[in-house]
Design an enzyme around this catalytic site. Structure first.
Site, PDB file in Angstrom:
ATOM      1  CB  CYS A 140      72.861 -35.702 -22.967  1.00  0.00           C
ATOM      2  SG  CYS A 140      71.944 -34.227 -22.547  1.00  0.00           S
ATOM      3  CG  HIS A 152      72.103 -37.809 -18.817  1.00  0.00           C
ATOM      4  ND1 HIS A 152      73.449 -37.745 -19.135  1.00  0.00           N
ATOM      5  CD2 HIS A 152      71.592 -36.585 -19.100  1.00  0.00           C
ATOM      6  CE1 HIS A 152      73.742 -36.535 -19.570  1.00  0.00           C
ATOM      7  NE2 HIS A 152      72.632 -35.807 -19.567  1.00  0.00           N
ATOM      8  CD  GLU A 174      74.759 -40.869 -18.149  1.00  0.00           C
ATOM      9  OE1 GLU A 174      73.995 -41.307 -19.022  1.00  0.00           O
ATOM     10  OE2 GLU A 174      74.961 -39.649 -17.964  1.00  0.00           O
TER      11      GLU A 174
END
Ligand SMILES: [Mn+2]
Length: 237
Positions: A111, A212, A214
């Protein structure tokens, strides 16, 4: 093997010690889910000397998400819709990236981290997506673990080696790349919006994604971290 991750900061006024560095736990969890014995090192922002000392002991660097990058870094005046910035963090992370490139570490920007790689190489950003025409909403209302738009994976890129031509990703950004930095190429896109970049003709892997991974629990997000770690493992000290 040690992966260094840049951090963010905040002030918790109700706390007796209000100044905090922090990192969303999902970055650490995503890495540890793949390699239990991995050393994960959160890097608070300090100065260039600290950056070098820390990175000398690391095998890879993740530039994490966070505040908007100060437009003065890429030579623009702040516009009305610019979000919160922290110039100290910007400068530290640019130093961090410079050191990582010097040492030859693999770098993964997420990001803001992707935007930072772009700015480092001389690229610019839209300070807010309303300054360009896009029909796609890039700040989703769905939970972060849910995908909200597709990205096209560009052929002959790092990502195309292990991802299908189109994947679904989440989206939590109000800024985007407006001009690409030198020596960078696009590796993922949602219509006009650049969603992934990588450094061309580089010995070490330097890449970033606008979403994102993650916080997504799907197989492709896992694969991105897995391939990053695989590359870091190859250069392990
Ligand atoms: Mn997006």
């Amino acid at each position: 093997m040690i992966i260094a991750i840049s951090s963010s900061s905040m002030k918790i006024k109700t706390n007796i010690f209000p100044d905090k560095f922090y990192l969303n736990a999902d970055y650490v969890k995503s890495l540890l889910a793949l390699k239990q014995d991995l050393g994960v090192m959160m890097i608070p922002y300090c100065n260039k000397q600290n950056a070098k000392e820390l990175l000398k002991r690391s095998d890879g660097l993740i530039l994490s998400g966070g505040f908007d990058i100060s437009p003065c870094i890429y030579g623009e005046k702040p516009k009305k819709l610019l979000g919160k910035t922290c110039k100290k963090r910007d400068i530290f992370e640019l130093d961090l990236l410079e050191c990582a490139l010097e040492i030859g570490l693999n770098v993964f920007g997420i990001c803001r981290g992707m935007q930072l790689i772009n700015v480092f190489f001389g690229g610019h950003l839209y300070q807010d997506l309303s300054y360009m025409k896009t029909e796609q909403n890039h700040i989703q209302k769905e939970k972060p673990s849910k995908a909200s738009h597709r990205v096209k994976i560009i052929e002959n890129s790092f990502l195309s080696a292990f991802l299908p031509k189109n994947i679904w990703v989440n989206s939590f950004h109000h800024q985007a790349i407006s001009s690409l930095g030198e020596n960078l190429k696009i590796c993922a896109k949602n219509k006009k919006i650049i969603e992934g970049i990588e450094l061309k003709e580089s010995k070490n892997l330097v890449f970033g994604v606008q979403w994102h991974p993650e916080v997504m629990k799907d197989q492709y997000s896992k694969l991105i971290f897995e391939k990053f770690l695989e590359n870091c493992c190859r250069n392990e000290k």
